[in-house]
Motif scaffolding. Structure first.
Motif, PDB file in Angstrom:
ATOM      1  N   ASN A   1      98.655  52.427  39.056  1.00 49.69           N
ATOM      2  CA  ASN A   1      98.554  53.852  38.750  1.00 49.69           C
ATOM      3  C   ASN A   1      99.665  54.306  37.818  1.00 49.69           C
ATOM      4  N   VAL A   2     100.862  53.749  37.995  1.00 49.42           N
ATOM      5  CA  VAL A   2     101.943  54.044  37.046  1.00 49.42           C
ATOM      6  C   VAL A   2     101.529  53.624  35.635  1.00 49.42           C
ATOM      7  N   HIS A   3     100.977  52.434  35.521  1.00 47.48           N
ATOM      8  CA  HIS A   3     100.588  51.929  34.211  1.00 47.48           C
ATOM      9  C   HIS A   3      99.516  52.816  33.582  1.00 47.48           C
ATOM     10  N   ALA A   4      98.547  53.244  34.387  1.00 40.10           N
ATOM     11  CA  ALA A   4      97.513  54.132  33.860  1.00 40.10           C
ATOM     12  C   ALA A   4      98.117  55.449  33.381  1.00 40.10           C
ATOM     13  N   ALA A   5      99.063  55.982  34.145  1.00 38.62           N
ATOM     14  CA  ALA A   5      99.712  57.233  33.749  1.00 38.62           C
ATOM     15  C   ALA A   5     100.556  57.044  32.493  1.00 38.62           C
ATOM     16  N   LEU A   6     101.226  55.904  32.395  1.00 43.49           N
ATOM     17  CA  LEU A   6     101.974  55.593  31.174  1.00 43.49           C
ATOM     18  C   LEU A   6     101.052  55.593  29.958  1.00 43.49           C
ATOM     19  N   GLN A   7      99.904  54.945  30.106  1.00 39.59           N
ATOM     20  CA  GLN A   7      98.960  54.887  28.994  1.00 39.59           C
ATOM     21  C   GLN A   7      98.455  56.275  28.619  1.00 39.59           C
TER      22      GLN A   7
ATOM     23  N   PRO B   1      93.555  53.589  39.091  1.00 40.78           N
ATOM     24  CA  PRO B   1      93.879  53.913  37.695  1.00 40.78           C
ATOM     25  C   PRO B   1      92.890  54.837  37.007  1.00 40.78           C
ATOM     26  N   GLY B   2      91.594  54.634  37.234  1.00 42.54           N
ATOM     27  CA  GLY B   2      90.622  55.531  36.611  1.00 42.54           C
ATOM     28  C   GLY B   2      90.737  56.951  37.119  1.00 42.54           C
TER      29      GLY B   2
END
Length: 316
Positions: free
Chosen positions: A229-235, A195-196
């Motif tokens: 990673n999807v969640h990080a990109a969503l954010q 995610p980072g």
């Protein structure tokens, strides 16, 4: 099989999200088994009936390189143009574009690499030479009104070169956008992204003037990081994500790349975040069970496996 996640929306996320189904193309091209055109068209039909509105149908590539998709024109001819579904297809060059347009395609995807070694191993030319080959494809698509999406592989790591500098990804993405791609999908081809890392790359692209609305995420689950990673990109504001029914596929040119993010797992998470994807998860799970059985391979979707076990569901 009617279990649903608790719906708890999260503030600050995009208003809506597009699920970009790649199973019939990116999934099947990496499977050992070769399906007939009727089965491929049936898969696409079932995915559409389950509520998916963007389904990458096939690729107009040389059968020498991708024999699993040698019947691209026949598959495309079997699709229902009145179904209200977008059917993009992958093309590697001008010849592929000509074949796709002749078959009736009005939306294409093109493929580039952020690294030199992968470009040479996958496309038999250097990374900048790949872009040079794509330039006339994008120009012709623009001239004829064919919509174009770009893929960039090896954005988060390369099995030969290791860590990929952000600058190389930024250079490739901005070139594709500048030459006519409406959106570019960031490929975590070997699944090493975290995610980072995702947020860092999106920030680097933002610093170069690339808005999140111009990006999509394509995450492999090799190390179990795809949904994170999807969640990080969503954010970070990205609102389109590639996924493959049943987690089909991988990358035939990168041995460490396991399957794509399963569409069922993505939809389960999005529903839990309060998104109305329009996808009937029960119908989608039945479809993934059906295609997994025909390919004689286990279903890689954790959501599909859990829901099927809960209901005792099988293929129909």
């Amino acid at each position: 099989m009617d279990a649903l996640p608790a719906v708890v929306p999260e503030r600050g996320l995009p208003f809506s999200v597009t699920v970009y189904e790649v199973g019939p193309r990116d999934g099947l091209q990496a499977e050992q088994g070769i399906l007939d055109a009727a089965t491929k068209a049936a898969l696409i039909g079932r995915l559409g009936a389950a509520g998916l509105t963007v389904i990458e149908a096939t690729a107009f590539v040389s059968p020498k390189w991708i024999p699993q998709l040698a019947d691209a024109a026949e598959v495309f001819a079997r699709l229902d143009p009145a179904a209200g579904i977008r059917y993009p297809v992958l093309v590697p060059n001008l010849r592929g574009l000509e074949r796709a347009v002749a078959a009736g395609a009005r939306e294409i995807a093109v493929f580039a690499s952020a690294t030199e070694t992968f470009a040479r191993n996958n496309l038999n030319r250097g990374a900048r030479d790949v872009l040079a080959q794509l330039a006339p494809v994008l120009a012709e698509a623009g001239r004829t009104g064919v919509a174009v999406r770009g893929y960039v592989s090896m954005c988060f790591g390369d099995p030969w070169e290791g860590e990929v500098p952000f600058a190389r990804v930024v250079e490739t993405v901005t070139w594709l956008l500048d030459h006519g791609c409406g959106r570019v999908s960031l490929g975590d081809t070997i699944g090493t992204g975290t995610p980072g890392h995702v947020r860092g790359l999106i920030d680097a692209l933002g610093a170069a003037g690339v808005e999140p609305s111009s990006l999509a995420g394509h995450f492999h689950d090799t190390y179990g990081q795809a949904l994170a990673n999807v969640h990080a990109a969503l954010q970070a504001g990205v609102a389109e994500f590639d996924s493959s029914v049943g987690g089909l596929g991988g990358c035939p040119y990168a041995a460490s790349a396991t399957g794509n993010l399963a569409t069922e797992d993505l939809v389960w998470m999005l529903h839990g975040l309060g998104y109305d994807t329009g996808v009937d998860l029960t119908a989608l799970v039945r479809t993934s069970t059906w295609i997994s059985d025909r390919l004689r391979r286990p279903n890689a979707s954790r959501a599909a496996t859990a829901l099927s076990r809960r209901a005792g569901a099988g293929a129909n």
